[in-house]
Design a protein around this motif. Structure first.
Motif, PDB file in Angstrom:
ATOM      1  N   VAL B  94      14.083   4.098   2.876  1.00 60.85           N
ATOM      2  CA  VAL B  94      13.302   3.498   3.876  1.00 60.85           C
ATOM      3  C   VAL B  94      12.167   2.988   3.000  1.00 60.85           C
ATOM      4  N   PRO B  95      11.924   1.813   3.312  1.00 57.74           N
ATOM      5  CA  PRO B  95      10.515   1.006   2.547  1.00 57.74           C
ATOM      6  C   PRO B  95       9.366   1.625   3.059  1.00 57.74           C
ATOM      7  N   GLY B  96       8.326   2.138   2.281  1.00 62.20           N
ATOM      8  CA  GLY B  96       7.244   2.647   2.675  1.00 62.20           C
ATOM      9  C   GLY B  96       6.088   1.689   2.068  1.00 62.20           C
ATOM     10  N   PRO B  97       4.748   1.917   2.254  1.00 62.07           N
ATOM     11  CA  PRO B  97       3.651   1.124   1.812  1.00 62.07           C
ATOM     12  C   PRO B  97       4.002   1.248   0.014  1.00 62.07           C
ATOM     13  N   GLN B  98       4.292   2.393  -0.439  1.00 61.05           N
ATOM     14  CA  GLN B  98       4.390   2.585  -1.833  1.00 61.05           C
ATOM     15  C   GLN B  98       5.753   2.354  -2.248  1.00 61.05           C
ATOM     16  N   GLY B  99       6.576   1.743  -1.429  1.00 64.55           N
ATOM     17  CA  GLY B  99       7.962   1.617  -2.024  1.00 64.55           C
ATOM     18  C   GLY B  99       8.971   2.658  -1.238  1.00 64.55           C
ATOM     19  N   THR B 100       9.856   3.182  -1.739  1.00 69.64           N
ATOM     20  CA  THR B 100      10.820   3.968  -1.161  1.00 69.64           C
ATOM     21  C   THR B 100      10.899   5.105  -1.827  1.00 69.64           C
ATOM     22  N   LEU B 101      11.117   6.468  -1.182  1.00 67.04           N
ATOM     23  CA  LEU B 101      11.420   7.569  -2.040  1.00 67.04           C
ATOM     24  C   LEU B 101      12.356   7.600  -3.272  1.00 67.04           C
ATOM     25  N   LEU B 102      13.430   6.926  -3.085  1.00 67.66           N
ATOM     26  CA  LEU B 102      14.256   6.667  -4.247  1.00 67.66           C
ATOM     27  C   LEU B 102      13.435   5.994  -5.472  1.00 67.66           C
ATOM     28  N   GLU B 103      12.982   5.155  -4.993  1.00 71.49           N
ATOM     29  CA  GLU B 103      11.969   4.248  -6.260  1.00 71.49           C
ATOM     30  C   GLU B 103      11.059   5.214  -7.018  1.00 71.49           C
ATOM     31  N   ALA B 104      10.569   6.232  -5.916  1.00 74.66           N
ATOM     32  CA  ALA B 104       9.279   7.431  -6.559  1.00 74.66           C
ATOM     33  C   ALA B 104      10.205   8.238  -7.212  1.00 74.66           C
ATOM     34  N   SER B 105      11.454   8.329  -7.089  1.00 73.67           N
ATOM     35  CA  SER B 105      12.198   9.565  -7.792  1.00 73.67           C
ATOM     36  C   SER B 105      12.549   8.881  -8.980  1.00 73.67           C
ATOM     37  N   SER B 106      12.746   7.604  -9.248  1.00 74.14           N
ATOM     38  CA  SER B 106      13.009   7.170 -10.650  1.00 74.14           C
ATOM     39  C   SER B 106      11.862   7.118 -11.149  1.00 74.14           C
ATOM     40  N   ALA B 295       3.144  21.135   5.709  1.00 73.52           N
ATOM     41  CA  ALA B 295       2.795  20.102   4.890  1.00 73.52           C
ATOM     42  C   ALA B 295       2.103  18.830   5.422  1.00 73.52           C
ATOM     43  N   GLY B 296       2.205  18.742   6.684  1.00 74.85           N
ATOM     44  CA  GLY B 296       1.323  17.684   7.348  1.00 74.85           C
ATOM     45  C   GLY B 296      -0.043  17.667   7.294  1.00 74.85           C
ATOM     46  N   SER B 297      -0.439  19.040   7.046  1.00 72.40           N
ATOM     47  CA  SER B 297      -2.005  19.221   7.048  1.00 72.40           C
ATOM     48  C   SER B 297      -2.574  18.913   5.710  1.00 72.40           C
ATOM     49  N   TRP B 298      -1.583  19.006   4.547  1.00 71.97           N
ATOM     50  CA  TRP B 298      -2.290  18.764   3.112  1.00 71.97           C
ATOM     51  C   TRP B 298      -3.007  17.630   2.852  1.00 71.97           C
ATOM     52  N   GLU B 299      -4.211  17.743   2.238  1.00 71.54           N
ATOM     53  CA  GLU B 299      -4.915  16.480   2.183  1.00 71.54           C
ATOM     54  C   GLU B 299      -4.346  15.614   0.721  1.00 71.54           C
ATOM     55  N   VAL B 300      -3.886  14.769   1.414  1.00 75.26           N
ATOM     56  CA  VAL B 300      -3.321  13.464   0.278  1.00 75.26           C
ATOM     57  C   VAL B 300      -3.638  12.084   0.702  1.00 75.26           C
ATOM     58  N   GLU B 301      -3.741  11.311  -0.301  1.00 75.13           N
ATOM     59  CA  GLU B 301      -4.421  10.045   0.157  1.00 75.13           C
ATOM     60  C   GLU B 301      -3.016   8.968   0.340  1.00 75.13           C
ATOM     61  N   VAL B 302      -3.177   8.637   1.704  1.00 78.51           N
ATOM     62  CA  VAL B 302      -1.963   7.766   2.129  1.00 78.51           C
ATOM     63  C   VAL B 302      -2.540   6.207   2.416  1.00 78.51           C
ATOM     64  N   PRO B 303      -2.062   5.462   1.808  1.00 84.04           N
ATOM     65  CA  PRO B 303      -2.535   4.015   1.497  1.00 84.04           C
ATOM     66  C   PRO B 303      -2.754   3.302   2.951  1.00 84.04           C
ATOM     67  N   GLU B 304      -3.598   2.376   2.932  1.00 79.49           N
ATOM     68  CA  GLU B 304      -3.828   1.662   4.075  1.00 79.49           C
ATOM     69  C   GLU B 304      -2.683   1.087   4.344  1.00 79.49           C
ATOM     70  N   VAL B 305      -2.270   1.019   5.815  1.00 84.55           N
ATOM     71  CA  VAL B 305      -0.885   0.392   6.069  1.00 84.55           C
ATOM     72  C   VAL B 305      -1.051  -1.022   6.720  1.00 84.55           C
ATOM     73  N   ARG B 306      -0.340  -1.886   6.178  1.00 86.93           N
ATOM     74  CA  ARG B 306      -0.432  -3.344   6.681  1.00 86.93           C
ATOM     75  C   ARG B 306       0.872  -3.681   7.291  1.00 86.93           C
ATOM     76  N   GLU B 307       0.880  -4.783   8.020  1.00 84.77           N
ATOM     77  CA  GLU B 307       2.283  -4.887   8.931  1.00 84.77           C
ATOM     78  C   GLU B 307       3.232  -5.558   7.743  1.00 84.77           C
ATOM     79  N   ARG B 308       4.287  -5.440   7.743  1.00 82.36           N
ATOM     80  CA  ARG B 308       5.118  -5.982   6.624  1.00 82.36           C
ATOM     81  C   ARG B 308       5.647  -7.449   7.367  1.00 82.36           C
ATOM     82  N   SER B 309       5.152  -8.467   6.554  1.00 80.99           N
ATOM     83  CA  SER B 309       5.485  -9.799   7.219  1.00 80.99           C
ATOM     84  C   SER B 309       6.642 -10.224   7.232  1.00 80.99           C
TER      85      SER B 309
END
Ligand code: SF4
Lengths: 77, 361
Positions: B94-106, B295-309
């Motif tokens: 699933v595409p997210g703001p920083q790509g997919t989990l698969l891409e993150a794993s690569s 893990a939902g309460s961990w402090e992590v930086e979530v990038p600003e979300v923009r509508e995917r055009s």
């Protein structure tokens, strides 16, 4: 293994698990979410858990209802 | 196969179609569940029914309704050095703001696909020096299995198993749908899997308060046609109810043990749905006593979300448009290279149309 396909319980095992068979494939599933499972029951499996037993009487009843409409013969001649 | 082949005879299907035609009633019906969408597409039911009956798809694919922000959080968690992120197969594409989990794993993130939440508990057991985060997505069918995994981890005293709970509840989503301004659905085909856990009571508000007929349906084409017939009949007779076509698996009271397990571990919380926005009480958060696993309460930086055009997934999930009306459909968005989540999951409406329907190809 998807929930929509009934799996037959082949053997009850320790640790609240059971061996089930589905189309020739055997797998161990957890019984943590379902009471009163017996060998020979058909269960619906989801994400490694038995979620519900298939009720044989209800299965027959549904089939009878579906077949009733079929008795009128084919739709297209 | 027992309890399966019996439902697949052509005579049964033709009989159901005949019954539907004889009713001579037209309606727009929504199949809420992604698995229903897939069965309808694969077995070619849609063209057999039109023009009398229009089947539109709803928000019942858990992968598809996961919000962009939540995907962003999952990706941020996956990029933490000692974290192993475990989840179900479809989520990794699933595409997210920083790509997919698969891409993150690569790029080096530890992402593991598991079949069962219990496999994630096993991962934690086998990797005592890592933190295993299970990304929990799914509705009332899946949430009890994740709750059971949480209880198992607690029982075993594992200190390195965590959950990011993105679970969602179907009845609040249906409520949000019927309150939408442009809502114009004559009946719901209710999800059989979710109803195995919920039973029939949870949907009563639909006929009672909104006059909308509902049928809980099984997953064979014959089940779906029977459910369509029952919906049309209720509409024609003006007697909306919650009918249970899937009575071989759905008890009126549902699966109490599964519900109790779910409620022991989770409490209701607000959740953000793709397409439907923030719906009060439509999600599940870990209860206070399991806060240390959250893990939902961990402090992590979530990038600003923009509508995917260009992506129209939100409209697809509310039944406003068909996938083929999205300008990206089958062009820059295909199952091999999905732009939006509805093209990722095998339960996604866009993927179902693309793979199985005539107009999709
Ligand atoms: S075709 Fe692709 S971009 Fe368009 S709505 Fe479907 S998933 Fe989203």
């Amino acid at each position: 293994m998807c929930l929509a396909i009934p799996a037959e319980v082949v053997e009850l095992q320790e640790n609240e698990t059971a061996l089930v068979e589905i189309g020739g494939v055997r797998k161990v599933v957890s019984l943590m979410l379902l009471d009163g499972v017996k060998v020979g029951d058909y269960v619906l499996v989801h994400a490694g858990f038995a979620m519900e037993k298939v009720d044989r009487e209800e299965a027959e009843r549904t089939l009878a209802i579906l077949e009733e409409a079929a008795e009128y013969g084919p739709l297209y001649e | 196969m027992k309890y399966l082949d019996e439902y697949r005879s052509p005579a049964i299907l033709q009989g159901q179609l005949r019954a539907i035609r004889e009713l001579d009633t037209s309606a727009v019906l929504m199949e809420v569940c992604g698995t229903h969408t897939m069965v309808i597409s694969r077995s070619g039911l849609r063209p057999l029914l039109t023009p009398e009956v229009d089947l539109v798809s709803g928000p019942g694919c858990p992968v598809c309704v996961t919000s962009e922000r939540d995907m962003g959080r999952a990706l941020a968690l996956a990029s933490i050095e000692d974290v192993i992120l475990a989840t179900f197969g479809d989520m990794v594409r699933v595409p997210g703001p920083q790509g997919t989990l698969l891409e993150a794993s690569s790029r080096g993130a530890a992402v593991k696909v598991v079949y069962s939440p219990l496999d994630a508990v096993a991962l934690a057991r086998e990797n005592p020096d890592r933190r295993v985060v299970f990304l929990g997505v799914g509705f009332e069918t899946t949430a009890p299995t994740v709750a059971a995994a949480v209880l198992r981890a607690r029982e075993e005293g594992l200190g390195n198993f965590f959950v990011l709970s993105l679970h969602k509840l179907i009845p609040p989503a249906l409520k949000a749908l019927v309150h939408m301004e442009d809502f114009s659905i004559d009946g719901f085909l209710l999800p059989g899997h979710v109803s195995v856990v919920l039973g029939t009571e949870a949907y009563r508000f639909l006929p009672r308060e909104h006059g909308i007929p509902c049928v809980i349906s099984g997953f064979e084409p014959a089940d779906i046609l029977r459910a369509v017939y029952l919906l049309l009949r209720m509409k024609a007779e003006g007697k909306p109810e919650v009918a249970n076509e899937y009575s071989r698996a759905v008890r009126p009271e549902g699966n109490r043990r599964a519900r109790e397990t779910m409620c022991r571990v989770f409490r209701e919380a607000d959740a953000e749905w793709r397409g439907l926005g923030l719906i009060p009480g439509s999600g599940l958060a870990l209860r206070e006593e399991f806060a240390d696993l959250d893990a939902g309460s961990w402090e992590v930086e979530v990038p600003e979300v923009r509508e995917r055009s260009g992506c129209r997934c939100g409209d697809v999930l509310c039944g406003r448009i068909r996938p083929t009306e999205c300008p990206l459909f089958a062009r820059s968005c295909t199952p091999d290279s999905p732009f939006g989540p509805c093209m990722v999951s095998s339960e996604g409406t866009c993927a179902s149309y693309y793979l199985y329907e005539e107009e999709g190809r």
